[in-house]
Design a protein around this motif. Structure first.
Motif, PDB file in Angstrom:
ATOM      1  N   GLU A 159       0.819  -1.220   0.000  1.00 49.89           N
ATOM      2  CA  GLU A 159       0.000   0.000   0.000  1.00 49.89           C
ATOM      3  C   GLU A 159       0.851   1.267   0.000  1.00 49.89           C
ATOM      4  O   GLU A 159       0.316   2.359  -0.225  1.00 49.89           O
ATOM      5  N   TRP A 160       2.139   1.160   0.273  1.00 50.35           N
ATOM      6  CA  TRP A 160       3.020   2.331   0.294  1.00 50.35           C
ATOM      7  C   TRP A 160       3.949   2.383  -0.913  1.00 50.35           C
ATOM      8  O   TRP A 160       4.905   3.161  -0.922  1.00 50.35           O
ATOM      9  N   GLN A 161       3.717   1.576  -1.916  1.00 50.22           N
ATOM     10  CA  GLN A 161       4.704   1.467  -2.993  1.00 50.22           C
ATOM     11  C   GLN A 161       4.939   2.786  -3.710  1.00 50.22           C
ATOM     12  O   GLN A 161       6.041   3.032  -4.222  1.00 50.22           O
ATOM     13  N   GLU A 162       3.928   3.670  -3.738  1.00 49.88           N
ATOM     14  CA  GLU A 162       4.117   4.975  -4.381  1.00 49.88           C
ATOM     15  C   GLU A 162       5.034   5.878  -3.567  1.00 49.88           C
ATOM     16  O   GLU A 162       5.580   6.849  -4.095  1.00 49.88           O
ATOM     17  N   ALA A 163       5.184   5.580  -2.276  1.00 51.77           N
ATOM     18  CA  ALA A 163       5.996   6.433  -1.409  1.00 51.77           C
ATOM     19  C   ALA A 163       7.449   5.986  -1.349  1.00 51.77           C
ATOM     20  O   ALA A 163       8.283   6.673  -0.746  1.00 51.77           O
TER      21      ALA A 163
END
Length: 794
Positions: free
Chosen positions: A14-18
């Motif tokens: 869920e944090w891959q964009e960050a």
């Protein structure tokens, strides 16, 4: 495995964009490398010249000792002047960020390096800001947990010591004795400890992020005493440290605390409708204490999991920046990684220790208060072991798969060789035994589709365990699901062959009651295993399924969660299986199963329940939509409920036509079924799958796609339309040389396949929604609620 793949596999989905965009930075370096290769003169070495020259350097010897000569470099020394970059910190509207100045932009290919460092700074500032924001969030949560622990300890004192009389004299004496020993030990080591080492061991202010809530407890007093003693030793003024008396948490905190009724029950739903407050006064009983401790235990486990992910996030990104800078140095033959990584290590991302110290404090608190000071037990709960793939699972799955294949082949050969379909008893068999065994076929097919879903969810990193809310380490993999499905399929096929081994003529006396009871025995065995309370055969998953099933049947009395309505959607594709279960009851309790005779379809009661059973799954889903409409005030849920209402009407009309026939029933059923199918298909594409967005980067799809091939989505949409309208065959009555039971089974199987395809894209859309909101944790309800007025005063 290359670092890029390892980096991607270790990300929080869920944090891959960050995370740092390692692949894009690597692409920029490849462009730089290709430019340098083009500009490199012919005959020049392709690289590694510097390394080869070192092989000709004079040997320094194995026993040469290092001389401790301290060379003090001035700011204008050649080493500093030759640095290719200068990293500085800037303040952008109160937010600290970092900028890298490339000092050799005039060199050949400098514009490529300028682009690289500009993107590198953007990635680092993004990562650093995200990490800083998440740390601030957990610190706020830590403050909330402080108050919850204050209330818990006061509550515990009130339950276990109603009079509030606790003997702390012995603890005080033990603490004072331990402090005296620690003071003398500190004084002895002060002479041999450098001043720098003593000053470097100052306590960080955020060490007390989570209080254990006993104000002035023994271990905190020791730390305070040590801090005072270290200060006194440095000042050469040794005095006896002050020891605070130990006292319990103030019981007055209970005056402004109420208990939250977090358990969702039909009673709490009725109270919510009547607008009755969901907070109750404290009742000091051991049962309530046990419930409160269990709730806070779950809260701490979830909070600790969040801290572990944050620590992993910091480590992985720091490592990624180190790797990409080393790659840059290797390509450009510069020495920029040292300067840049020094900045990374000194930044909030690389230098902050809030999370590490907070993890230690949470561990100590959890071990002391929730695992009876048993560290091994506490850490086993906080850090559950990753479930390993066992070879026996793979072996057993392959074994049962081979059994299924062999039994299917044997079944086909028996039917063909003995010409069973030419016997006069074939019609009775298709009307009696075939519906009984088709139930297991529907279940096995649905499980196979679910196993395929899990395989592709894992392949494309869809966090299905988090979305469904499975307890960590208890989720089933596709191998386990295949094992159960193939095992059930093998047993069911063995029963079918046992029945077919008898003569098909119902008037002969060659039948045995036992063989006719095999389907019932198999069904009862499956139900017994499903409800088995012992910790065998995936008990956690079985109970999770039963809980969700109970919530579906009791809709709208329970709060609707994603597992509940997801299961309800699965049940809508198993209408024919529910009708088979109805036939089980009628056939074995009101029919002559020994001679395969029954009058079920001539019974008005049976026909009435034929309607009810078909409508029940859709009614559950319809009531769930009404519950969400009432709670969320979202009109989308109202339209979703309208979709299921239309489906209920269509199912009722199709069922009426199958029983009563007639051209009137046929026309009405066809029109309503077409309207419902069109509405449901549009809802699948737009709301469940998030597709048909004409302004998307991927036209008529959505901006983000997990499957790299767009053709898969368009093919799935076309297949979904085709399978949605397969049910219309029951109304249109195409001339097919198939028994009606066989045709109904084929259509029902197509619907199950369509549902399996729908499952993948539905969860993909949910996962991308979580990614867009960085939603990687479930909110766990707290047991205590503080009065709002007191909160404002605080």
């Amino acid at each position: 495995m290359k670092f890029g793949k390892e980096f991607a596999s270790q990300m929080v989905p869920e944090w891959q964009e960050a995370y740092m965009d390692y692949n894009y930075l690597k692409t920029l370096l490849k462009e730089l490398q290709s430019f340098k290769h083009k500009k490199q003169p012919q005959g020049a070495p392709a690289g590694g010249l510097k390394r080869k020259l070192t092989l000709y350097r004079a040997f320094s010897g194995l026993t040469q000792r290092h001389h401790h000569h301290h060379h003090h470099h001035s700011p204008t020394s050649p080493d500093i002047e030759s640095q290719p970059i200068l990293v500085s910190s800037v303040d952008n509207n109160g937010t600290q960020s970092y900028e890298t100045t490339f000092l050799m932009s005039t060199d050949e290919g400098g514009e490529y390096e300028l682009v690289y460092f500009r993107r590198l700074d953007n990635e680092f500032n993004k990562v650093d800001k995200f990490y800083r924001d998440k740390v601030q969030e957990v610190m706020k949560e830590a403050d909330v947990l402080n108050k919850q622990m204050d209330a818990l300890i006061a509550f515990r004192i009130k339950v276990e010591n109603p009079q509030g009389i606790i003997n702390f004299d012995k603890s005080v004496e033990m603490t004072r004795l331990a402090s005296d020993i620690a003071a003398s030990a500190a004084a002895m080591s002060a002479a041999t400890t450098p001043a720098g080492s003593r000053s470097a061991s100052k306590r960080a202010p955020h060490l007390e992020a989570i209080e254990e809530s006993i104000h002035g407890k023994a271990d905190d007093d020791d730390k305070d005493g040590e801090k005072e003693r270290s200060t006194q030793i440095e000042e050469a003024k040794p005095t006896k440290p002050k020891i605070k008396p130990i006292r319990p948490a103030p019981l007055e905190v209970l005056d402004r605390v109420k208990m939250n009724n977090t358990l969702e029950t039909p009673r709490s739903t009725i109270k919510g409708v009547l607008k009755v407050p969901n907070h109750t006064d404290l009742s000091f009983s051991k049962e309530n204490l046990r419930k409160v401790e269990e709730q806070l235990k779950q809260v701490f486990v979830q909070f600790y999991h969040k801290l572990r992910l944050l620590k992993s996030y910091s480590f992985l990104n720091t490592l990624a920046f180190s790797k990409i800078m080393k790659k840059y140095d290797k390509i450009t033959s510069r020495n920029a990684s040292k300067s840049y990584m020094k900045m990374v290590d000194n930044s909030y991302l690389g230098g902050s220790e809030e999370v590490t110290k907070l993890m230690e404090r949470v561990e100590n608190t959890f071990i002391k208060h929730f695992s009876n000071a048993n560290r091994a037990k506490g850490m086993k709960i906080l850090r559950p072991k990753i479930k390993r793939e066992r070879h026996r699972i793979s072996f057993s799955t392959g074994f049962f798969a081979g059994c299924v294949a062999s039994l299917v082949l044997a079944l086909i050969m028996i039917i063909r060789i003995r010409k069973i379909m030419d016997h006069q008893g074939r019609t009775i068999y298709m009307e009696t035994m075939f519906p009984l065994y088709s139930l297991f076929g529907f279940v096995v097919l649905h499980m196979l589709m679910y196993a395929i879903n899990i395989y592709y969810w894992r392949k494309y990193r869809v966090n299905y365990a988090f979305i469904f809310g499975f307890k960590q380490g208890t989720e089933l993999g596709y191998r386990e699901v295949l094992l159960v499905s193939f095992g059930l399929g093998a047993v069911a096929l063995a029963c079918v062959l046992s029945n077919l081994d008898m003569e098909m003529d119902p008037y002969t006396k060659q039948y045995k009651a036992f063989t006719e009871l095999l389907p019932l025995i198999l069904l009862l065995s499956v139900l017994i295993i499903l409800f088995l309370p012992f910790n065998v055969l995936y008990r956690s998953s079985r109970f999770f399924l039963l809980t969700c099933l109970f919530h579906c049947l009791c809709a709208p009395l329970y709060k609707v969660t994603l597992p509940d309505f997801f299961l309800a959607d699965q049940l809508t594709s198993q209408v024919q299986a529910f009708r088979s279960m109805e036939f089980y009851i009628c056939y074995y309790f009101w029919g002559d199963f020994k001679h395969r005779e029954n009058t079920c379809r001539d019974s008005h009661v049976y026909n009435t329940f034929y309607f009810i059973v078909a409508v029940l799954p859709y009614m559950c889903r319809f009531l769930q939509c009404l519950r969400r409409l009432f709670e969320e005030k979202d009109p989308v849920q109202g339209f979703n409920g309208l979709k299921y209402f239309l489906t209920i009407v269509a199912v009722c009309l199709r069922t009426a036509y199958s029983i009563y026939k007639g051209i009137g029933w046929r026309v009405i059923a066809w029109i309503v079924s077409a309207i419902a199918a069109i509405f449901c298909t549009y809802w699948d594409f737009v709301y469940d799958w998030g597709l048909l967005n004409r302004h998307s980067k991927n036209r008529w799809l959505r901006d983000k796609l997990l499957v790299p091939h767009k053709e898969v989505y368009f093919g799935a949409m076309g297949l979904n339309v085709l399978l949605r309208f397969a049910w219309h065959q029951t109304v249109l009555n195409f001339k097919l040389s198939l028994h009606p039971a066989t045709l109904a089974t084929i259509v029902a199987s197509l619907e199950i396949i369509r549902r399996g395809m729908w499952n993948f894209f539905r969860l993909e859309n949910e996962h991308l929604t979580n990614v867009g909101k960085y939603r990687a944790f479930k909110s766990v309800p707290l047991p205590f609620n503080y009065d709002e007025e007191d909160e404002k005063d605080d």
